[in-house]
Write an enzyme that holds these catalytic residues in place. Structure first.
Site, PDB file in Angstrom:
ATOM      1  N   HIS A 194       2.755   3.782  -8.912  1.00  0.00           N
ATOM      2  CA  HIS A 194       2.670   2.355  -9.244  1.00  0.00           C
ATOM      3  C   HIS A 194       3.937   1.906  -9.979  1.00  0.00           C
ATOM      4  O   HIS A 194       4.442   0.825  -9.745  1.00  0.00           O
ATOM      5  CB  HIS A 194       1.426   2.081 -10.099  1.00  0.00           C
ATOM      6  N   LEU A 250      -6.830  -5.069   7.027  1.00  0.00           N
ATOM      7  CA  LEU A 250      -6.496  -6.202   6.146  1.00  0.00           C
ATOM      8  C   LEU A 250      -7.112  -6.074   4.761  1.00  0.00           C
ATOM      9  O   LEU A 250      -6.735  -6.801   3.836  1.00  0.00           O
ATOM     10  CB  LEU A 250      -6.919  -7.525   6.786  1.00  0.00           C
ATOM     11  N   ARG A 264     -11.700   2.397  -8.809  1.00  0.00           N
ATOM     12  CA  ARG A 264     -10.765   3.493  -9.131  1.00  0.00           C
ATOM     13  C   ARG A 264     -11.031   4.038 -10.537  1.00  0.00           C
ATOM     14  O   ARG A 264     -11.649   3.365 -11.362  1.00  0.00           O
ATOM     15  CB  ARG A 264      -9.328   2.964  -9.068  1.00  0.00           C
ATOM     16  N   TRP A 279     -11.608  -2.014  -8.497  1.00  0.00           N
ATOM     17  CA  TRP A 279     -12.321  -1.650  -9.734  1.00  0.00           C
ATOM     18  C   TRP A 279     -13.018  -0.307  -9.600  1.00  0.00           C
ATOM     19  O   TRP A 279     -13.396   0.311 -10.596  1.00  0.00           O
ATOM     20  CB  TRP A 279     -13.371  -2.718 -10.091  1.00  0.00           C
ATOM     21  N   ARG A 282      -0.400   9.607  -9.467  1.00  0.00           N
ATOM     22  CA  ARG A 282      -0.584   8.328  -8.771  1.00  0.00           C
ATOM     23  C   ARG A 282       0.054   7.188  -9.581  1.00  0.00           C
ATOM     24  O   ARG A 282       0.672   6.296  -9.030  1.00  0.00           O
ATOM     25  CB  ARG A 282      -2.078   8.043  -8.566  1.00  0.00           C
ATOM     26  N   ASP A 287       0.824  -1.216   0.000  1.00  0.00           N
ATOM     27  CA  ASP A 287       0.000   0.000   0.000  1.00  0.00           C
ATOM     28  C   ASP A 287       0.859   1.267   0.000  1.00  0.00           C
ATOM     29  O   ASP A 287       1.945   1.290   0.574  1.00  0.00           O
ATOM     30  CB  ASP A 287      -0.910  -0.032   1.246  1.00  0.00           C
ATOM     31  N   LEU A 341      10.935 -20.436  -5.555  1.00  0.00           N
ATOM     32  CA  LEU A 341       9.976 -19.523  -4.899  1.00  0.00           C
ATOM     33  C   LEU A 341       8.672 -19.558  -5.664  1.00  0.00           C
ATOM     34  O   LEU A 341       8.662 -19.502  -6.895  1.00  0.00           O
ATOM     35  CB  LEU A 341      10.533 -18.085  -4.916  1.00  0.00           C
TER      36      LEU A 341
HETATM   37  C1  FPP Z   1      -1.935   0.071  -3.386  1.00  0.00           C
HETATM   38  O1  FPP Z   1      -1.489   1.397  -3.301  1.00  0.00           O
HETATM   39  C2  FPP Z   1      -1.342  -0.559  -4.549  1.00  0.00           C
HETATM   40  C3  FPP Z   1      -2.042  -1.087  -5.574  1.00  0.00           C
HETATM   41  C4  FPP Z   1      -3.517  -1.081  -5.657  1.00  0.00           C
HETATM   42  C5  FPP Z   1      -1.351  -1.687  -6.723  1.00  0.00           C
HETATM   43  C6  FPP Z   1      -0.128  -2.456  -6.405  1.00  0.00           C
HETATM   44  C7  FPP Z   1       0.722  -2.475  -7.606  1.00  0.00           C
HETATM   45  C8  FPP Z   1       2.062  -2.441  -7.629  1.00  0.00           C
HETATM   46  C9  FPP Z   1       2.892  -2.531  -6.429  1.00  0.00           C
HETATM   47  C10 FPP Z   1       2.804  -2.295  -8.904  1.00  0.00           C
HETATM   48  C11 FPP Z   1       2.396  -3.212  -9.939  1.00  0.00           C
HETATM   49  C12 FPP Z   1       2.583  -4.603  -9.557  1.00  0.00           C
HETATM   50  C13 FPP Z   1       2.694  -5.579 -10.438  1.00  0.00           C
HETATM   51  C14 FPP Z   1       2.900  -6.966  -9.968  1.00  0.00           C
HETATM   52  C15 FPP Z   1       2.659  -5.305 -11.880  1.00  0.00           C
HETATM   53  P1  FPP Z   1      -2.559   2.573  -3.431  1.00  0.00           P
HETATM   54  O2  FPP Z   1      -2.634   2.946  -4.867  1.00  0.00           O
HETATM   55  O3  FPP Z   1      -3.846   2.157  -2.798  1.00  0.00           O
HETATM   56  O4  FPP Z   1      -1.871   3.698  -2.592  1.00  0.00           O
HETATM   57  P2  FPP Z   1      -2.580   4.846  -1.745  1.00  0.00           P
HETATM   58  O5  FPP Z   1      -3.128   4.186  -0.511  1.00  0.00           O
HETATM   59  O6  FPP Z   1      -1.456   5.761  -1.442  1.00  0.00           O
HETATM   60  O7  FPP Z   1      -3.641   5.455  -2.620  1.00  0.00           O
END
Ligand code: FPP
Length: 224
Positions: free
Chosen positions: A29, A179, A63, A61, A25, A12, A122
């Site tokens: 990612h 969680l 978002r 979804w 944002r 997160d 792994l």
């Molecule tokens: C949560 O942060 C993260 C996600 C919903 C996406 C996780 C994706 C990655 C770590 C990168 C891509 C991964 C792969 C395997 C291709 P958030 O966007 O909810 O953060 P925030 O709480 O700050 O809004």
């Protein structure tokens, strides 16, 4: 020292990191993906056999489409570029969640799983369109349909993680203590670490520190 076979991570904080550092944002990612690679490498070094990463929840979804499209493009490019490399490192990729994406991505996910299915160093469970409540309800429906005996040992066979031992350690970055519908059944006895750092800032050292702390915990499982 506690054994450690399976680490589960809620990655997160990408969005907040991206807004703060890059005014976007999506950039969060992109940088978050670098952390994914670092953590995979360290997991192998630590000889941990299973790593489950929460990449996209059933709730994600909601978002904006632009962000969702970006995330899946990122995943697609990652797999196209890195699947050979993962395979060479003897990594097995499994998807948990429902594969309800574009035809192209579904195909890529299935072929990536197939290509790496025999690997043993792994296992990475990538949780995509995953929700624990949905998983549990689906398991309940299936166990009833099969008229199977309902007990813990049988029930776990119907979960999407039936190929994986329960995680002993669950980490959530991003300074949030919940969680979020992730591995609710499987984490019944997990040691949970909430990390203040946002996912793109999380590094091997932070990971190793948490593992060290976990290994020293006195785990009683209800005993004394
Ligand atoms: C949560 O942060 C993260 C996600 C919903 C996406 C996780 C994706 C990655 C770590 C990168 C891509 C991964 C792969 C395997 C291709 P958030 O966007 O909810 O953060 P925030 O709480 O700050 O809004």
């Amino acid at each position: 020292m506690n054994p450690l076979n399976h680490v589960a991570i809620i990655m997160d904080g990408n969005g907040r990191w991206g807004l703060k550092h890059k005014n976007s944002r999506n950039e969060g990612h992109r940088f978050g993906l670098n952390t994914v690679e670092k953590i995979i490498k360290e997991t192998i070094k630590q000889k941990i056999r299973y790593l489950t990463l929460y990449a996209f929840s059933t709730e994600n979804w909601n978002r904006p489409k632009k962000e969702i499209d970006y995330l899946f493009k990122l995943l697609e490019n990652f797999l196209l570029k890195k699947i050979q490399d993962l395979n060479k490192q003897n990594i097995k990729l499994k998807i948990i969640g429902s594969k309800k994406f574009s035809k192209k991505l579904n195909k890529l996910l299935i072929s990536s799983e197939k290509k790496t299915s025999k690997n043993t160093t792994l296992q990475i469970n990538l949780a995509l369109n995953y929700g624990s409540k949905f998983e549990i309800l689906s398991a309940v429906k299936k166990i009833i349909k099969n008229k199977d005996i309902i007990n813990e040992k049988n029930f776990r066979k119907y979960l999407q993680t039936n190929h994986t031992p329960d995680p002993e350690l669950l980490i959530r970055t991003g300074n949030t203590k919940r969680l979020s519908n992730f591995l609710l059944w499987q984490s019944a006895y997990a040691e949970i670490f909430f990390e203040k750092k946002l996912w793109p800032d999380f590094n091997e050292k932070d990971y190793i520190n948490i593992i060290k702390k976990y290994k020293r915990i006195k785990r009683n499982f209800g005993n004394i």
